[in-house]
Design an enzyme around this catalytic site. Structure first.
Site, PDB file in Angstrom:
ATOM      1  N   ARG A 190       0.862  -1.177   0.000  1.00 43.53           N
ATOM      2  CA  ARG A 190       0.000   0.000   0.000  1.00 43.53           C
ATOM      3  C   ARG A 190       0.904   1.233   0.000  1.00 43.53           C
ATOM      4  O   ARG A 190       1.987   1.230   0.584  1.00 43.53           O
ATOM      5  CB  ARG A 190      -0.915   0.024   1.224  1.00 43.53           C
ATOM      6  CG  ARG A 190      -2.128  -0.888   1.091  1.00 43.53           C
ATOM      7  CD  ARG A 190      -3.116  -0.346   0.076  1.00 43.53           C
ATOM      8  NE  ARG A 190      -4.321  -1.162  -0.059  1.00 43.53           N
ATOM      9  CZ  ARG A 190      -4.495  -2.094  -0.986  1.00 43.53           C
ATOM     10  NH1 ARG A 190      -3.530  -2.350  -1.854  1.00 43.53           N
ATOM     11  NH2 ARG A 190      -5.627  -2.770  -1.060  1.00 43.53           N
ATOM     12  N   GLU A 193      -2.859   7.959  -4.565  1.00 46.86           N
ATOM     13  CA  GLU A 193      -3.254   7.493  -5.902  1.00 46.86           C
ATOM     14  C   GLU A 193      -4.520   8.199  -6.385  1.00 46.86           C
ATOM     15  O   GLU A 193      -5.428   8.433  -5.575  1.00 46.86           O
ATOM     16  CB  GLU A 193      -3.506   5.975  -5.871  1.00 46.86           C
ATOM     17  CG  GLU A 193      -2.271   5.164  -5.595  1.00 46.86           C
ATOM     18  CD  GLU A 193      -2.555   3.662  -5.626  1.00 46.86           C
ATOM     19  OE1 GLU A 193      -3.614   3.253  -6.151  1.00 46.86           O
ATOM     20  OE2 GLU A 193      -1.722   2.901  -5.129  1.00 46.86           O
ATOM     21  N   HIS A 200      -0.587   0.529 -10.301  1.00 41.87           N
ATOM     22  CA  HIS A 200      -1.321  -0.389  -9.425  1.00 41.87           C
ATOM     23  C   HIS A 200      -1.847  -1.601 -10.206  1.00 41.87           C
ATOM     24  O   HIS A 200      -3.051  -1.863 -10.274  1.00 41.87           O
ATOM     25  CB  HIS A 200      -2.485   0.325  -8.733  1.00 41.87           C
ATOM     26  CG  HIS A 200      -2.862  -0.302  -7.423  1.00 41.87           C
ATOM     27  ND1 HIS A 200      -3.261   0.424  -6.331  1.00 41.87           N
ATOM     28  CD2 HIS A 200      -2.905  -1.606  -7.024  1.00 41.87           C
ATOM     29  CE1 HIS A 200      -3.544  -0.389  -5.326  1.00 41.87           C
ATOM     30  NE2 HIS A 200      -3.326  -1.630  -5.728  1.00 41.87           N
TER      31      HIS A 200
END
Length: 323
Positions: free
Chosen positions: A242, A271, A289
């Site tokens: 993360r 993000e 991602h």
């Protein structure tokens, strides 16, 4: 009897959306545009279930008041640090996730990032595309050998173990790891791995450090300026966990100043925003991602959500309940 009213916050694989639409009164996000805080709040007030993804921030303020209608949040993903679990729990809202099915593909992406960063694959690809390659020469884009090096893993859960297996048995790497709980040495040995007592012990031993721990407050900025300084000067950081696990400003400084040699990142603090200073660096490989982004895995994740929400509204215990 009317079907439960559910909201799917982003586009999901077509077969999953079809299954949800058949079983429930489903609202799909046809435009695939991320919902803002106001829209997510309205969803909690209007739907029996909300099916969020990592792009949906659900802080405590969205759960305030007595008008919350949603009974369950079926998260599309393993990590759930974008949801205030305590706030959801205080409203009696069940939260589920999708563990297990994305292990291999996320470990594959971590391996891709490690290899790309070590062998300067991103730099080389950009050079060829720009028409700037002048031909082979002995000193061109010389990188770092991977085989036989030491990889340090932070977090030895499913994905950490799968990554260790790839590193040790695929590339003959020595594997050390830190994990909050003690792992049976015999279990660790199955992956060619050895547990060390502290994060700092791992950082000092590893040529490559790969993060596989949960996000959220407990691990926020686990990798900070002091820990980058504790890494080997020629070491690389890999993050498929993360974004909030890494202090992004400290990482940028470490890369700019040569405190570490490079990094491979699939996740970011804010993000989809990626800082310009980070994007300007050649010694970092940046992916959008992609950890679980295979047709097989994303479909399997969606079908896990189908199983969880179906069980819940049938009065059964959801198989992947978090709270």
């Amino acid at each position: 009897m009317s079907k439960p009213r559910i909201l799917v916050t982003r586009r999901w694989p077509a077969s999953v959306e079809a299954a949800l639409s058949q079983a429930f009164d489903a609202t799909l996000n046809e435009g695939d545009v991320a919902l803002d805080a106001s829209q997510l709040r309205d969803a909690l007030l209007s739907y029996d279930a909300v099916l969020p993804t990592v792009s949906d921030r659900l802080p405590a303020v969205l759960f305030e008041g007595d008008a919350v209608r949603s009974k369950i949040l079926c998260n599309f993903g393993v990590g759930f640090n974008h949801i205030d679990i305590a706030a959801a729990n205080s409203k009696g809202i069940v939260v589920t996730n999708t563990p297990g099915v994305l292990t291999d593909c996320t470990a594959d992406i971590a391996m891709l990032l490690l290899l790309s960063a070590a062998r300067r694959g991103g730099e080389g690809e950009r050079e060829v595309r720009a028409g700037a390659w002048a031909g082979w020469r002995p000193t061109h884009l010389v990188g770092t050998k991977v085989t036989g090096k030491t990889v340090g893993i932070i977090g030895f859960g499913r994905i950490g173990k799968a990554f260790a297996q790839r590193c040790h048995f695929g590339f003959g790497m020595n594997v050390v790891f830190y994990n909050r709980s003690l792992v049976d040495p015999a279990e660790a040995a199955r992956y060619g791995a050895r547990q060390l007592p502290t994060v700092e012990d791992v950082l000092g031993a590893a040529d490559f450090v790969s993060l596989h721990c949960p996000g959220g407050a407990e691990n926020r900025h686990l990798m900070n300026a002091a820990r980058f300084a504790a890494m080997k000067p020629g070491a690389f950081l890999i993050n498929t966990a993360r974004g909030d696990v890494v202090d992004e400003a400290a990482l940028i400084s470490a890369l700019e100043q040569g405190t570490i040699r490079g990094a491979g990142l699939d996740v970011y603090e804010a993000e989809p925003h990626v800082p310009e200073r980070l994007r300007a660096l050649d010694n970092v490989v940046l992916l959008p991602h992609l950890g679980s982004a295979t047709e097989e895995t994303r479909t399997a994740m969606g079908m896990k959500v189908v199983d969880n929400i179906t069980a819940f509204f049938a009065g059964r215990e959801p198989p992947d309940r978090v709270v």
